[in-house]
Structure formats: structure tokens, C-alpha cells
Design a protein around this motif. Structure first.
Motif, PDB file in Angstrom:
ATOM      1  N   PRO A 102       0.802  -1.226   0.000  1.00 28.32           N
ATOM      2  CA  PRO A 102       0.000   0.000   0.000  1.00 28.32           C
ATOM      3  C   PRO A 102       0.836   1.278   0.000  1.00 28.32           C
ATOM      4  N   LEU A 108       0.866   4.035  -2.862  1.00 23.31           N
ATOM      5  CA  LEU A 108       0.576   5.437  -2.561  1.00 23.31           C
ATOM      6  C   LEU A 108       1.612   6.344  -3.229  1.00 23.31           C
ATOM      7  N   CYS A 130       0.979   6.352  -6.872  1.00 22.46           N
ATOM      8  CA  CYS A 130      -0.221   7.138  -7.170  1.00 22.46           C
ATOM      9  C   CYS A 130       0.082   8.636  -7.206  1.00 22.46           C
ATOM     10  N   VAL A 187      -3.146   0.452  -8.434  1.00 22.76           N
ATOM     11  CA  VAL A 187      -3.616   0.728  -7.071  1.00 22.76           C
ATOM     12  C   VAL A 187      -4.843  -0.124  -6.752  1.00 22.76           C
ATOM     13  N   TRP A 210      -5.052  -2.502  -3.589  1.00 25.34           N
ATOM     14  CA  TRP A 210      -6.083  -2.226  -2.593  1.00 25.34           C
ATOM     15  C   TRP A 210      -6.882  -3.486  -2.267  1.00 25.34           C
ATOM     16  N   PRO A 231      -5.831   9.120   1.967  1.00 26.22           N
ATOM     17  CA  PRO A 231      -4.726   9.665   1.155  1.00 26.22           C
ATOM     18  C   PRO A 231      -4.791   9.247  -0.310  1.00 26.22           C
ATOM     19  N   PHE A 232      -5.251   8.010  -0.578  1.00 23.32           N
ATOM     20  CA  PHE A 232      -5.409   7.576  -1.965  1.00 23.32           C
ATOM     21  C   PHE A 232      -6.466   8.425  -2.664  1.00 23.32           C
TER      22      PHE A 232
END
Length: 314
Positions: free
Chosen positions: A94, A98, A101, A131, A135, A165-166
């Protein structure tokens, strides 16, 4: 019955460690969809390939290369132990996702006002697609660790806090669609895992308020929703692509115009081989062809759900 067993499988059988590490019927369905996908891409991209690349088969060759790369990646991933994904999906993956992303905001290329892609030369890479996979791994691992208390609000709500935050990064990229998809994935997985209807309703209401605020604060999204509800109201502007898509389906009728014979793909609609490929397929193959795609996708989803419930019982 044996025909349907080929697709639904026999989940009551004991797992044989000497057998394949994949479900045969699932692989069959995937390959059927891949084959159909090649036909769809070929029919939708002949004109634009010849117009832009002087090669009618340019995009079908590109699609074949991506399929080959995907199959090689899948074969490699199958060799990785499940425990690796369980451990790394807790934090490492993750965090890496992040960071990935955030890259489009720094080095990404802007397309029609949205900065979602990274130009890798041969193709544009959209980190939000990766992502989504990470996820799913993260939420699945979280459910495994807390499945006995998943109906408690504080346990149920944590993935959504980690999702903030994503969502922020995706919102800055104007990738509103990925936010909705990720929220849907999270709700679905937690509900199936036993989150409880009351908790799901409350969380869905809170997420709905957030999405509503995001839509209201951006006139572009309001325009998209209005045009979706009634594309003919502004058929020359916001509803143009939808009306062209509907016209393509109408031209297809029951049996279609024939593979590659679509007229709508000829400068009437942008990106006919990507965003609106299903509409072009509807014109080429008609109701029969569209029904075939929906049937195969339904069987694929049903098979995945069956395998998921089997894994939950084991």
C-alpha cells in the motif's frame, strides 16, 4: 450438466496439492474473453489505425503484445507464495502504491485536463489501475486478520481511513471514477466478509455525502451526470459521445453490420477502440454479440465468487 460444470467447477472436491495452482474453467473463461477482445479491437481500430499509423492492424498488434506481457506476468505471479502477498499487502505494497499514485502529479502527462498517466514511451501507464489490485490485496489481508470483529464500527471503518490519502491523490488527478470504483470494492468486500448491514448503510451514507460534495463542487461532473440522464438534451456538446454510442447500438440491431463495418468509428466518435469499443462492437455484432460479452463476463464473475466463497470456507 458436465457442460455447466466446466464453468462452475466442482467446489466440493478436496484440494489436491499435486494439481494445478489455478482453476481450469476460470482460465478458459479468461481466454475466451481475450479472444473476443482481439476481435473487438480489430473491428474498432481498423479505420483509426490506417488513418493515424498507416497500418490497419497497428492496434491489434499492440493488443497482442500486451496480452503476451500480461500472460507472462501472470505466470510469474503464480510462482510467488500466497504468504508473500499476505505479508507485503499489510503495509509495504500500500505504501509503494501510494507513492506510485502520487507520481502523475509530478511527472505525469495531462490529457484533456486530467493528470492520470505516466508516459513510458511505448504506452501511457495509469498508476490508479495498479492501485486497485494492491487495494484488493490490502483489504483482503485486513479482513483475514480481523474477520471475527469486522462488524464492529472501529474495525469496519479503518480501511476507509487508510483510503483517504489515496482518494486525495486521485481527486487531485481528476480521476473521480477510480475513487468510486475503489469505494465500491471496499464496501463489497467488507459486506461479504460480514460487516453487517447497519454498518454498511451508515458508511455508504457517509461516503455518498462525500461523493455528492465532490460532484457539486465541480461543474464538469455535474455536466457528465446530466448528459448521462438525458444525452439528447445537449447532443452536440456534453451528450455527443453518448448519443453517438446509442446510435451505434441502434445501427447494430439484432445481428450487427458485420465485423469492421461500423460507420460510427469513422471520425464520428473519439477513441472508438478504447472508451467506446463496446458501442462499436454493438454496431458490428449487434445484440447477439453484446449478449455474448455479457454472458461471458457473468460466468467469469460467478466463477470468481464461487472460488472466493470456497476459499472463505476452507
Amino acid at each position: 450438466m458436465r457442460f455447466f460444470e466446466a464453468f462452475t467447477g466442482r467446489e466440493n472436491e478436496e484440494y489436491d496439492p499435486r494439481g494445478p495452482l489455478f482453476d481450469r474453467s476460470l482460465v478458459v473463461l479468461v481466454f475466451l474473453l481475450l479472444a473476443l477482445c482481439l476481435v473487438m479491437v480489430y473491428g474498432a481500430s481498423i479505420y483509426i489505425g490506417d488513418l493515424k499509423m498507416n497500418d490497419p492492424g497497428f492496434f491489434i498488434k499492440k493488443q497482442l503484445a500486451f496480452i503476451a506481457a500480461g500472460l507472462l506476468a501472470a505466470a510469474g505471479i503464480m510462482l510467488i507464495p500466497v504468504n508473500f502477498w499476505y505479508r507485503s499487502g499489510r503495509l509495504i505494497l500500500p505504501v509503494l502504491a501510494l507513492g506510485l499514485c502520487a507520481l502523475p502529479l509530478v511527472v505525469g502527462s495531462s490529457v484533456k485536463g486530467a493528470s492520470r498517466w505516466i508516459n513510458l514511451g511505448l504506452f501511457n501507464f495509469q498508476p490508479s489501475e495498479l492501485v486497485k489490485l494492491v487495494w484488493i490485496i490490502f483489504v483482503a489481508g485486513y479482513i483475514q486478520r480481523h474477520h471475527e470483529a469486522i462488524s464492529k464500527v472501529k474495525v469496519f471503518i479503518f480501511p476507509f481511513l487508510f483510503f483517504i490519502p489515496f482518494a486525495t491523490l486521485l481527486y487531485m488527478q481528476r480521476d473521480f471514477g477510480s475513487i468510486v470504483v475503489l469505494l465500491g470494492i471496499t464496501f463489497g468486500m467488507l459486506f461479504v466478509a460480514g460487516g453487517g448491514l447497519a454498518v454498511v448503510i451508515v458508511s455508504s451514507f457517509a461516503a455518498g455525502l462525500f461523493l455528492l460534495a465532490a460532484i457539486i463542487t465541480n461543474p464538469y461532473r455535474i455536466g457528465r451526470i446530466v448528459s448521462y440522464m438525458d444525452p439528447w438534451k445537449d447532443a452536440e456538446n456534453t451528450g455527443y459521445q453518448l448519443t453517438m454510442g446509442l446510435m451505434a447500438y441502434g445501427r447494430g440491431g439484432a445481428e450487427g453490420q458485420g465485423i469492421g463495418n461500423s460507420v460510427i468509428k469513422m471520425n464520428y466518435i473519439p477513441e472508438p477502440h478504447t472508451d467506446f469499443i463496446m458501442a462499436i462492437w454493438g454496431e458490428d455484432a449487434g445484440f447477439a454479440g453484446v449478449s455474448l460479452v455479457i454472458l461471458l463476463e457473468f460466468l467469469l464473475i460467478a466463477k470468481i465468487c464461487m472460488l472466493g466463497f470456497t476459499a472463505m470456507r476452507s
